[in-house]
Motif scaffolding. Structure first.
Motif, PDB file in Angstrom:
ATOM      1  N   TRP A   1       0.611  -1.317   0.228  1.00 37.48           N
ATOM      2  CA  TRP A   1      -0.051  -0.039   0.115  1.00 37.48           C
ATOM      3  C   TRP A   1       0.985   1.109   0.048  1.00 37.48           C
ATOM      4  N   GLY A   2       1.540   1.396   0.796  1.00 32.64           N
ATOM      5  CA  GLY A   2       2.546   1.760   0.629  1.00 32.64           C
ATOM      6  C   GLY A   2       3.721   2.435  -0.884  1.00 32.64           C
ATOM      7  N   ARG A   3       3.725   1.330  -1.961  1.00 28.47           N
ATOM      8  CA  ARG A   3       3.682   2.480  -3.028  1.00 28.47           C
ATOM      9  C   ARG A   3       2.545   2.403  -3.273  1.00 28.47           C
TER      10      ARG A   3
ATOM     11  N   VAL B   1      -0.752   9.652  -3.825  1.00 29.84           N
ATOM     12  CA  VAL B   1      -0.994  10.743  -2.778  1.00 29.84           C
ATOM     13  C   VAL B   1       0.910  12.047  -3.303  1.00 29.84           C
ATOM     14  N   GLY B   2       1.704  11.269  -3.571  1.00 35.15           N
ATOM     15  CA  GLY B   2       3.005  12.086  -3.243  1.00 35.15           C
ATOM     16  C   GLY B   2       4.195  11.519  -1.913  1.00 35.15           C
ATOM     17  N   VAL B   3       3.744  11.192  -0.968  1.00 40.54           N
ATOM     18  CA  VAL B   3       3.968  10.586  -0.002  1.00 40.54           C
ATOM     19  C   VAL B   3       5.119   9.754   0.291  1.00 40.54           C
ATOM     20  N   GLY B   4       6.639  10.144   0.436  1.00 37.91           N
ATOM     21  CA  GLY B   4       8.026   9.389  -0.365  1.00 37.91           C
ATOM     22  C   GLY B   4       7.946   8.286   0.540  1.00 37.91           C
ATOM     23  N   LEU B   5       8.021   7.103  -0.305  1.00 31.51           N
ATOM     24  CA  LEU B   5       8.582   5.430   0.133  1.00 31.51           C
ATOM     25  C   LEU B   5       9.843   5.579   1.118  1.00 31.51           C
ATOM     26  N   ARG B   6      10.680   6.536   1.227  1.00 32.28           N
ATOM     27  CA  ARG B   6      11.293   6.913   2.452  1.00 32.28           C
ATOM     28  C   ARG B   6      10.419   7.903   3.663  1.00 32.28           C
ATOM     29  N   GLN B   7       9.550   8.143   3.747  1.00 33.07           N
ATOM     30  CA  GLN B   7       8.842   8.621   4.975  1.00 33.07           C
ATOM     31  C   GLN B   7       8.160   7.650   5.019  1.00 33.07           C
TER      32      GLN B   7
END
Length: 637
Positions: free
Chosen positions: A392-394, A400-406
């Motif tokens: 779901w993070g991907r 949404v634009g929230v980075g994977l690292r975050q």
């Protein structure tokens, strides 16, 4: 001795035990926890070992007061055929036991040979009690292992059950001459007994080759009553069948009829190779005569006379109407030309997408899942490598634009990811539009056991009940799926693939997109390679390319091929073009198998990894690849 006699022996003479010829005994000087074994009488003093040294009541109990009476069958006429074998001065029972043991040695199975022996004893005038004695003798001489080499002794209890079953039916004519009275045979000696090898000595008795009706527990009594009628001929009923019974039915070439079989029962019967037919529900409340008539009619109707005429007249039309009601049940990819080539999208059955690790397979599968979920179509995505949060993070990172690292770290104390998402309209939109239709499950067993084919099928049924249509099942990826106990991994994969096609695709009318890792190769040359070479990259995936309805590959487009196709160069990471337009890669979507359409077909696609977007750029004409290619524009997901 049977168990009742053994108990009586222990009650009257505590501590005394006996062993029959061929049995096992513990001998001195064996040491046991309870004491030592020793001789009461010197074994060298044979005169002291006479049976007459035993107490009279014990000899009477054991039947040793009088010499044993040799029971031989009634005399037979001697056939004149030269093909007959003579057994001089031996009882017929001994001959039959030896023949039964020979059948076991030939691989016919101990139960099958035992049934043959019991029927021959019955048919030749032995009483049930005498047949039981000879069957116990047979059981003692049987191998201790079954036909598969497993330690599983053939017991006297099994032999007695066989006798009871065989003697419940009337005897046949013996090989020749008059049959002695079945209940009270006359123990008359015969100096020469000849057995006709041309008769049914080497085959199961005729009544044992009759049809078997598997009725289940509820219908067993009613069907049993109907099949006891004289007009039922030699049919018999079982409530269920064990694996050993199925093997015996196959060996004896008996036909099986099953009342309202489930799909699991049908698969088991098909797998063992027995000839079987399905019967509809029967009028169990009817009289035995009426039930027997219904059974006989159903058995006749079950025979495949007339080919598929009944299927064409009724079942096929019902299937077509059902598919119309559920709206065709195809799941498009959003890549218009590809969808057109495969008939509108992924339809009921197995479809495979192969590629190397990191080559965009999961990204494309997620894009297809989102595209369909946004249209209100249910998706079951089973991931065997990543967690639900990671997958779901991907999606969240791309939409949404929230980075994977975050997402991996949870953000910072000053700016936690959870707070960002709660306040982000795009995340709320994703939750409303995609969340209700995209179900992600962790297939590695984290949430209650591994997701094998059975568990996937159960979840498909739930989703089908909830949404009214079968979901698109995406499995990521094949090589991580749980398999059976088959030693060879390739065969394990073959079994999984076939189970997916049969259980989900055909029985549950479910489309499956199966992601498969393939061996690394020279993908720069794969675009213009022969079809056989492109199909061969699936060689580590069992026979998936043969079972699947469509098979596609996703691999990088070589720089030389991109230039030959007059494509603009992909932006370099960190360049101004990448910052302005986004970083993309050129990939080839290669449809190498298409059971219901044209193949092979190849397209160049742009993949934007950060945004999770795929754009179909143009189709590829490999024959004209060396010259400029006039490609057609396609869709975007």
């Amino acid at each position: 001795m049977n168990s009742k006699a053994t108990r009586e022996l222990g009650r009257q003479w505590p501590g005394l035990d006996i062993r029959a010829d061929g049995g096992y005994a513990v001998m001195p000087p064996t040491e046991m926890d309870t004491g030592s074994y020793h001789w009461e009488v010197d074994p060298q003093q044979l005169e002291l070992l006479s049976l007459f040294t035993l107490p009279t009541d014990l000899r009477d109990f054991l039947g040793l007061s009088q010499p044993p009476q040799v029971i031989k069958p009634a005399p037979r006429s001697v056939p004149s055929s030269a093909s007959r074998r003579t057994y001089d001065e031996r009882t017929l029972a001994e001959v039959l036991i030896r023949r039964a043991l020979e059948k076991v040695e030939d691989g016919e199975g101990r139960n099958n040979a035992g049934a043959w022996l019991a029927a021959q004893l019955r048919d030749n005038g032995y009483s049930q009690q005498e047949a039981g004695h000879h069957m116990e003798n047979y059981a003692m001489q049987c191998p201790l292992t079954d036909a598969h080499g497993q330690h599983d002794p053939y017991t006297a209890a099994e032999a007695r059950k066989t006798v009871t079953s065989i003697f419940s039916r009337p005897p046949r004519e013996p090989w020749s001459g008059e049959r002695g009275n079945r209940e009270t045979p006359r123990p008359v000696q015969s100096s020469s007994v000849r057995v006709d090898q041309d008769e049914e000595l080497l085959a199961l008795p005729a009544e044992m080759r009759g049809p078997v009706v598997v009725a289940g527990e509820q219908a067993f009594r009613a069907v049993e009553g109907a099949l006891k009628l004289p007009s039922a001929a030699n049919a018999e009923v079982r409530s269920a069948l064990t694996a050993e019974e199925l093997r015996n039915l196959v060996q004896s070439e008996r036909v099986v009829y099953v009342l309202t079989p489930t799909q699991a029962v049908a698969r088991a019967l098909d797998a063992c190779g027995v000839e079987w037919y399905a019967l509809p529900a029967m009028p169990l409340e009817a009289t035995p005569e009426e039930l027997l008539a219904a059974l006989q009619d159903a058995m006749t109707d079950a025979l495949p006379i007339g080919g598929n005429m009944a299927f064409l007249e009724e079942e096929l039309l019902k299937i077509a109407e059902a598919r119309l009601r559920r709206g065709g049940n195809t799941y498009p990819t959003g890549l218009s030309e590809f969808d057109e080539a495969v008939g509108g999208g992924f339809y009921d059955g197995l479809h495979v997408l192969g590629g190397v690790t990191g080559g965009g397979k999961t990204a494309l599968a997620l894009a297809i899942a989102q595209h369909n979920a946004e249209q209100g179509r249910p998706i079951l995505y089973v991931t065997y490598e990543q967690s639900r949060y990671e997958l779901w993070g991907r999606v969240i990172s791309a939409k949404v634009g929230v980075g994977l690292r975050q997402l991996r770290t949870g953000g910072t104390v000053e700016s936690p990811v959870a707070t960002q998402l709660r306040e982000n309209p795009a995340y709320q939109e994703l939750t409303r539009r995609v969340g209700p239709y995209l179900s992600v499950a962790e297939g590695n067993g984290v949430d209650g056991g591994a997701w094998g084919v059975d568990r996937i099928a159960a979840q498909v049924k739930r989703l089908k009940s909830a949404y009214g249509v079968s979901p698109l099942v995406i499995l990521d990826y094949l090589q991580r799926m749980p398999a059976g106990e088959v030693k060879d991994r390739r065969h394990q994969i073959d079994e999984v693939v076939m189970a997916l096609q049969v259980r989900l695709g055909r029985e549950l009318n479910t489309p499956i997109l199966l992601i498969s890792s393939v061996g690394r190769g020279n993908y720069g040359e794969l675009l213009t390679a022969p079809l056989e070479a492109r199909l061969s990259v699936f060689k580590e995936s069992g026979g998936v390319e043969y079972t699947a309805y469509t098979a596609s590959l996703l691999y990088p487009l070589g720089a030389n091929d991109a230039q030959s196709l007059n494509l603009e160069p992909a932006p370099a990471p960190g360049s101004s073009r990448a910052a302005l337009r986004g970083l993309w890669k050129y990939l080839v979507l290669d449809l190498v198998k298409n059971r219901e359409g044209e193949a092979p077909r190849q397209w160049v696609v742009k993949w934007y990894p950060v945004r999770g977007i795929f754009e179909l750029v143009q189709s590829v004409d490999t024959d004209a690849l060396e010259s400029s290619t006039n490609g057609r524009r396609g869709g975007r997901i």
